[in-house]
Scaffold this active site. Sequence first.
Site, mmCIF file in Angstrom:
data_model
loop_
_atom_site.group_PDB
_atom_site.id
_atom_site.type_symbol
_atom_site.label_atom_id
_atom_site.label_comp_id
_atom_site.label_asym_id
_atom_site.label_seq_id
_atom_site.Cartn_x
_atom_site.Cartn_y
_atom_site.Cartn_z
ATOM 1 N N CYS A 55 -4.666 -21.638 21.341
ATOM 2 C CA CYS A 55 -3.562 -21.270 20.446
ATOM 3 C C CYS A 55 -4.002 -20.375 19.288
ATOM 4 C CB CYS A 55 -2.827 -22.508 19.945
ATOM 5 S SG CYS A 55 -3.782 -23.614 18.879
ATOM 6 N N HIS A 107 -1.904 -27.180 15.984
ATOM 7 C CA HIS A 107 -1.433 -26.196 16.963
ATOM 8 C C HIS A 107 -0.688 -25.090 16.228
ATOM 9 C CE1 HIS A 107 -0.445 -24.798 20.963
ATOM 10 N NE2 HIS A 107 0.832 -24.690 20.621
ATOM 11 N N HIS A 119 2.957 -19.238 22.518
ATOM 12 C CA HIS A 119 1.750 -19.992 22.208
ATOM 13 C C HIS A 119 0.960 -20.272 23.475
ATOM 14 C CE1 HIS A 119 3.355 -24.127 23.396
ATOM 15 N NE2 HIS A 119 4.347 -23.298 23.628
#
Length: 173
Positions: A55, A107, A119
């Site tokens: 990510c 994240h 993502h």
Amino acid sequence: MAQNAKKHADDTSAPAMTQIHNFTHRATELAMTAMTLIGVNYKYGGNSPETGIDCSGLVRYVFKEAWGTTLPRTSLELSRVGEEVERDELQPGDLVFYNTRRRRYSHVGIYLGDNKFIHAPSSGKTVRIDNMEQGYWKNRFNGARRIADPGAQRQIASEKEKILQAFRDDVDE
């Protein structure tokens, strides 16, 4: 790989592609660069589309490719750059953060508009677009940050200098 990314973009992101046409130039550069990564394999610690990407690697890669900007490596470090943005003020290109590992800012993705973000989700998956309103993401949202476009900053500085020079010229007359 480009054909693979295009194939995935066609079958998973038609509504997001429509939104891209309405983005500002700033966001278009980021969004289009990010969209080329759809379908790239997730790899923990990965930094490149060729070998896999995670990510924060995705965010770092996109900003480097689109703007030439080097950002920190981890989602936690990324959560400390730029300016904080409220959820109802999100703009395409903003970073969106989530608690996916029982810790804040574990994240990160890039907001595309219309409650969508791109993502690199997790091991065994590929870069994709998800809806922030899905229960999983909605319940784990930690906040958002806006990274200033260095090109826009230079343009603002240039315009500011022109205004100041015009003012100085008027005072000298």
